[in-house]
Write a protein that holds these residues in place. Structure first.
Motif, mmCIF file in Angstrom:
data_model
loop_
_atom_site.group_PDB
_atom_site.id
_atom_site.type_symbol
_atom_site.label_atom_id
_atom_site.label_comp_id
_atom_site.label_asym_id
_atom_site.label_seq_id
_atom_site.Cartn_x
_atom_site.Cartn_y
_atom_site.Cartn_z
ATOM 1 N N GLU A 43 -18.974 6.243 -7.428
ATOM 2 C CA GLU A 43 -17.797 7.074 -7.203
ATOM 3 C C GLU A 43 -18.114 8.201 -6.226
ATOM 4 N N LEU A 44 -19.286 8.796 -6.376
ATOM 5 C CA LEU A 44 -19.678 9.884 -5.484
ATOM 6 C C LEU A 44 -19.813 9.387 -4.041
ATOM 7 N N ARG A 45 -20.393 8.202 -3.858
ATOM 8 C CA ARG A 45 -20.524 7.623 -2.510
ATOM 9 C C ARG A 45 -19.145 7.368 -1.886
ATOM 10 N N ILE A 46 -18.230 6.857 -2.697
ATOM 11 C CA ILE A 46 -16.881 6.583 -2.193
ATOM 12 C C ILE A 46 -16.180 7.868 -1.797
ATOM 13 N N LEU A 47 -16.302 8.891 -2.642
ATOM 14 C CA LEU A 47 -15.646 10.171 -2.345
ATOM 15 C C LEU A 47 -16.180 10.796 -1.064
ATOM 16 N N LYS A 48 -17.495 10.734 -0.870
ATOM 17 C CA LYS A 48 -18.087 11.292 0.345
ATOM 18 C C LYS A 48 -17.598 10.535 1.574
ATOM 19 N N GLU A 49 -17.511 9.205 1.461
ATOM 20 C CA GLU A 49 -17.037 8.407 2.585
ATOM 21 C C GLU A 49 -15.581 8.752 2.920
ATOM 22 N N ILE A 50 -14.750 8.905 1.899
ATOM 23 C CA ILE A 50 -13.344 9.241 2.127
ATOM 24 C C ILE A 50 -13.223 10.593 2.805
ATOM 25 N N LEU A 51 -14.022 11.566 2.359
ATOM 26 C CA LEU A 51 -13.965 12.902 2.959
ATOM 27 C C LEU A 51 -14.358 12.869 4.428
ATOM 28 N N VAL A 52 -15.402 12.112 4.746
ATOM 29 C CA VAL A 52 -15.853 12.008 6.136
ATOM 30 C C VAL A 52 -14.788 11.347 6.998
ATOM 31 N N GLU A 53 -14.178 10.300 6.492
ATOM 32 C CA GLU A 53 -13.209 9.530 7.269
ATOM 33 C C GLU A 53 -11.863 10.234 7.378
ATOM 34 N N SER A 54 -11.451 10.892 6.299
ATOM 35 C CA SER A 54 -10.089 11.421 6.257
ATOM 36 C C SER A 54 -9.938 12.763 6.950
ATOM 37 N N GLY A 55 -10.929 13.648 6.777
ATOM 38 C CA GLY A 55 -10.745 15.005 7.270
ATOM 39 C C GLY A 55 -9.553 15.624 6.571
#
Length: 221
Positions: A43-55
């Motif tokens: 879950e933490l990996r997914i959240l970090k990826e979303i934050l990087v991609e979404s801005g």
């Protein structure tokens, strides 16, 4: 290559997407949320990826294809616990499969649940995103079936699952009922695997997320 679709063929495809898709999609998402909470590091990996991609972009403006960790998570959920774990085909002519004669007209049952646990995967009996570190041939992974009669809505389903998970996870910490996990949730299998509906086992809490990168905030006993 497979001939023209008749009007009845088109109507049947639309009917499948309208009636069958919401059921399997919602059940798949339920199991995904359960598995996600059992694997907080994922879950933490997914959240970090979303934050990087979404801005600061909303989900409708994101390029969901860039969310590779999320895609691996969805695929691993569909591999580890497929909602539709078997399908049936009819032999159109006499054939021989791995030395076994199959007569024309024979119904052949494909067990995707077993197919997804082959030694092709690095950790076939574990929930692990490493199982999708490399491209998986369709003969080992068929959550939507394969060939001309595969699920007509498979591409729409993938986009919807990504969009729903991104929307939920950026806004809420999702907490299944304490003590419930994939192994002790009662399930039934009537064409598809589904949790047995009761007031206790299926309850989930959606707690507003205060820190977008925190995978554990809010889940208490």
């Amino acid at each position: 290559n497979h001939g023209e679709l008749s009007g009845d063929n088109v109507r049947q495809c639309v009917l499948e997407m309208v009636i069958a898709a919401p059921d399997t999609l919602s059940v798949s998402l339920f199991f995904m949320l359960v598995l996600l909470k059992q694997n907080p590091e994922v879950e933490l990996r997914i959240l970090k990826e979303i934050l990087v991609e979404s801005g600061s972009k909303e989900v409708e403006h994101m390029d969901l294809q860039n969310l590779k960790v999320l895609e691996s998570f969805i695929n691993e959920c569909l591999r580890f616990h497929p909602v539709v774990d078997f399908t049936m085909r009819k032999a159109l002519e006499d054939d021989v499969i791995d030395g076994t004669k199959v007569a024309k007209g024979t119904n052949v049952i494909l067990n995707m649940g077993l197919m997804h646990r082959t030694e092709f995967f690095p950790k076939p009996n574990e929930f692990c995103l490493e199982n999708f570190d490399k491209l998986v041939p369709s003969r080992f992974f068929q959550p939507f079936g394969s060939g001309p009669r595969s699920c007509v809505g498979k591409h729409i389903a993938m986009v919807m699952m990504k969009a729903i998970l991104v929307t939920l996870l950026t806004r809420f910490t999702v907490c299944p009922r304490h003590g419930y996990n994939l192994s002790n949730i009662r399930q039934t299998n009537n064409l598809s695997q589904q949790p047995v509906e009761d007031e206790r086992g299926l309850a989930m809490r959606f707690i507003p997320r205060t820190q977008p990168e925190d995978a554990t905030t809010g889940c208490k006993k």
